[in-house]
Design an enzyme around this catalytic site. Structure first.
Site, PDB file in Angstrom:
ATOM      1  N   ARG A  48      67.307  21.482 -63.059  1.00  0.00           N
ATOM      2  CA  ARG A  48      67.214  22.549 -62.057  1.00  0.00           C
ATOM      3  C   ARG A  48      67.109  21.905 -60.688  1.00  0.00           C
ATOM      4  O   ARG A  48      66.994  20.684 -60.573  1.00  0.00           O
ATOM      5  CB  ARG A  48      66.082  23.550 -62.352  1.00  0.00           C
ATOM      6  CG  ARG A  48      64.833  23.070 -63.014  1.00  0.00           C
ATOM      7  CD  ARG A  48      64.002  22.133 -62.205  1.00  0.00           C
ATOM      8  NE  ARG A  48      63.742  22.625 -60.876  1.00  0.00           N
ATOM      9  CZ  ARG A  48      63.404  21.878 -59.862  1.00  0.00           C
ATOM     10  NH1 ARG A  48      63.261  20.555 -60.011  1.00  0.00           N
ATOM     11  NH2 ARG A  48      63.183  22.365 -58.664  1.00  0.00           N
ATOM     12  N   GLY A  49      67.147  22.736 -59.641  1.00  0.00           N
ATOM     13  CA  GLY A  49      67.220  22.206 -58.275  1.00  0.00           C
ATOM     14  C   GLY A  49      68.702  22.198 -57.888  1.00  0.00           C
ATOM     15  O   GLY A  49      69.536  21.701 -58.651  1.00  0.00           O
ATOM     16  N   ALA A  50      68.984  22.738 -56.697  1.00  0.00           N
ATOM     17  CA  ALA A  50      70.376  22.968 -56.309  1.00  0.00           C
ATOM     18  C   ALA A  50      71.266  21.715 -56.394  1.00  0.00           C
ATOM     19  O   ALA A  50      72.318  21.735 -57.039  1.00  0.00           O
ATOM     20  CB  ALA A  50      70.415  23.588 -54.915  1.00  0.00           C
ATOM     21  N   ARG A  91      74.144  29.860 -63.257  1.00  0.00           N
ATOM     22  CA  ARG A  91      73.117  30.382 -62.345  1.00  0.00           C
ATOM     23  C   ARG A  91      73.829  30.851 -61.068  1.00  0.00           C
ATOM     24  O   ARG A  91      74.741  30.166 -60.596  1.00  0.00           O
ATOM     25  CB  ARG A  91      72.058  29.308 -62.011  1.00  0.00           C
ATOM     26  CG  ARG A  91      71.173  28.963 -63.213  1.00  0.00           C
ATOM     27  CD  ARG A  91      69.993  28.089 -62.804  1.00  0.00           C
ATOM     28  NE  ARG A  91      68.920  28.881 -62.208  1.00  0.00           N
ATOM     29  CZ  ARG A  91      67.820  28.335 -61.681  1.00  0.00           C
ATOM     30  NH1 ARG A  91      67.669  27.010 -61.656  1.00  0.00           N
ATOM     31  NH2 ARG A  91      66.872  29.096 -61.169  1.00  0.00           N
ATOM     32  N   GLN A 198      57.060  24.949 -60.777  1.00  0.00           N
ATOM     33  CA  GLN A 198      57.728  23.693 -60.405  1.00  0.00           C
ATOM     34  C   GLN A 198      56.842  22.826 -59.512  1.00  0.00           C
ATOM     35  O   GLN A 198      56.951  21.602 -59.540  1.00  0.00           O
ATOM     36  CB  GLN A 198      59.052  23.985 -59.671  1.00  0.00           C
ATOM     37  CG  GLN A 198      60.153  24.549 -60.543  1.00  0.00           C
ATOM     38  CD  GLN A 198      60.183  26.064 -60.492  1.00  0.00           C
ATOM     39  OE1 GLN A 198      59.157  26.710 -60.314  1.00  0.00           O
ATOM     40  NE2 GLN A 198      61.351  26.637 -60.647  1.00  0.00           N
ATOM     41  N   ASP A 239      68.647  26.717 -51.567  1.00  0.00           N
ATOM     42  CA  ASP A 239      69.675  26.934 -52.592  1.00  0.00           C
ATOM     43  C   ASP A 239      70.967  27.439 -51.976  1.00  0.00           C
ATOM     44  O   ASP A 239      72.041  27.253 -52.546  1.00  0.00           O
ATOM     45  CB  ASP A 239      69.168  27.909 -53.647  1.00  0.00           C
ATOM     46  CG  ASP A 239      68.108  27.216 -54.510  1.00  0.00           C
ATOM     47  OD1 ASP A 239      66.936  27.190 -54.098  1.00  0.00           O
ATOM     48  OD2 ASP A 239      68.484  26.663 -55.552  1.00  0.00           O
ATOM     49  N   ASN A 249      65.866  30.358 -51.057  1.00  0.00           N
ATOM     50  CA  ASN A 249      65.133  29.278 -51.746  1.00  0.00           C
ATOM     51  C   ASN A 249      64.177  29.942 -52.736  1.00  0.00           C
ATOM     52  O   ASN A 249      64.091  31.178 -52.828  1.00  0.00           O
ATOM     53  CB  ASN A 249      64.390  28.408 -50.722  1.00  0.00           C
ATOM     54  CG  ASN A 249      63.831  27.142 -51.362  1.00  0.00           C
ATOM     55  OD1 ASN A 249      64.560  26.415 -52.041  1.00  0.00           O
ATOM     56  ND2 ASN A 249      62.554  26.867 -51.189  1.00  0.00           N
ATOM     57  N   LYS A 250      63.465  29.126 -53.470  1.00  0.00           N
ATOM     58  CA  LYS A 250      62.549  29.613 -54.510  1.00  0.00           C
ATOM     59  C   LYS A 250      61.672  30.754 -54.007  1.00  0.00           C
ATOM     60  O   LYS A 250      61.155  30.694 -52.884  1.00  0.00           O
ATOM     61  CB  LYS A 250      61.682  28.436 -54.983  1.00  0.00           C
ATOM     62  CG  LYS A 250      60.682  28.747 -56.063  1.00  0.00           C
ATOM     63  CD  LYS A 250      61.278  29.431 -57.275  1.00  0.00           C
ATOM     64  CE  LYS A 250      62.453  28.694 -57.894  1.00  0.00           C
ATOM     65  NZ  LYS A 250      63.195  29.506 -58.879  1.00  0.00           N
TER      66      LYS A 250
END
Ligand code: MRU
Length: 348
Positions: A48-50, A91, A198, A239, A249-250
């Site tokens: 995960r993570g862009a 995603r 996270q 993101d 973003n998150k």
């Protein structure tokens, strides 16, 4: 280099991924030998993570190319298109995923009159180039942001943007790492980042490995911490950044930006230019991923809400450009007015 890795290409044509769902309890690596497997790993957040999901998807295409038995270039190109569409569907929010798949597909499209073997080699070479570039980009981002970090600097950081969210080194956490490496007296308040934690599971783990002083806080503590403990800057990843600077973003990033504004704390978005999406004028056009109820009603296996509780679980939010002090990229620091200055940095 860190003593763990997010991803590694294996010479027999597999992608090895660190299963981030198992951290911090266990360091487990899983090997993938199909593009469908890689797409699933992205969907399930093994990786995960862009930036990390972008490079993983590029390797998913390398696996598709390698596994293909196509004898004709046109057939191989069609298989790659199909694999690309599947990977992109994993995603919806991080534009790096689409950027990476399109970059590989555009590269091979240039070779359409070549032999299938030539294309197979080109797909792998492009994925490997992206892997290498990711690390260089992150280090450059850190250097570009360094002058914004005071000698004694207390940060708030949200989610995970470190080596685990990238191939290595990290973006917003990479900047913190650069500051630490350059002798800044760094302290990081780590948002735990509900619901998937996270911050608690990944960022605290990385900071511990790096020996960077930190304290874990619940997401709702940021106002108290800014008012009473002193915070010099907020750094978060991204993101997708729209053409006007609005940034996905998150989830929780938007709240943090509002709290930062109220306390006059600079709020920095940190990320590679591959996260900038000039095709959308504003954050209103960013698709926000909705994830399942289980992420909220359970912590691990433990139920924390009654069975069947209705849930609303957007995985990301959009921070309006006016709450952002600057966007730190590998091509430089972008200040408002973002619409104008993002285009300048992107060379359009
Ligand atoms: O759902 P995740 O863990 O993939 O979300 C990650 C984030 O929101 C990060 O802040 C973002 O991708 C930048 S990572 C360098």
């Amino acid at each position: 280099m860190s003593d763990y890795f997010t991803m590694k290409w294996l010479p027999e044509g597999k992608l090895r991924l660190l299963d981030q769902r198992a951290l911090p309890a266990e360091l487990v690596y899983v090997d993938y030998d199909s593009p469908a497997g890689v797409a699933d790993a992205i969907r399930q957040m093994v990786v995960r993570g862009a930036p990390a999901i972008g490079v993983a998807a590029a390797y998913g295409l390398a696996i598709a190319a390698r596994n293909s038995t196509a004898e004709y270039t046109q057939d191989l190109l069609e298989e790659l298109q199909q694999a690309g569409a599947m990977l992109k569907a994993a995603r919806p929010t991080a534009v790096n995923l689409f950027w990476a798949v399109d970059r590989v597909l555009n590269r091979v499209a240039l070779l359409k009159s070549g032999a299938p073997g030539e294309l197979r080699a080109a797909v792998l070479a492009e994925a490997q180039k992206m892997e290498q570039e990711d690390i260089e980009t992150n280090k450059q981002i850190g250097l570009n942001g360094l002058s914004l970090v005071p000698q004694k600097a207390a940060f708030i950081h949200h989610c995970n943007t470190g080596a685990l969210a990238t191939v290595d080194y990290g973006t917003a956490l990479g900047l913190i790492r650069t500051a630490h490496e350059h002798g800044r007296e760094v302290f990081v308040y780590v948002d735990e980042t509900r619901p998937r934690l996270q911050g608690a599971r990944l960022t605290a783990w990385e900071l511990k490995h790096l020996g960077i002083p930190h304290a874990l806080i619940v997401d709702g503590a940021s106002g108290y911490i800014m008012k009473n403990r002193g915070v010099d800057l907020v750094t978060v990843g991204c993101d997708r950044v729209a053409a006007n600077g609005d940034t996905a973003n998150k989830v929780g990033t938007y709240n943090l930006a509002l709290v930062a504004k109220a306390h006059h704390v600079p709020f920095y978005i940190v990320g590679p230019t591959s996260t900038i999406d000039l095709d959308i004028p504003s954050g209103d056009f960013i698709e926000i991923e909705e994830r399942g109820a289980d992420e909220i009603i359970r912590i691990g296996k433990e139920m924390v809400a009654p069975e069947g509780t209705p849930v609303c679980n957007p995985a990301f939010d959009v921070t309006p450009a006016e709450l952002i002090t600057a966007i730190i990229t590998e091509r430089g620091v972008i200040y408002p007015p973002f619409t104008e200055n993002i285009r300048k940095v992107m060379g359009v």
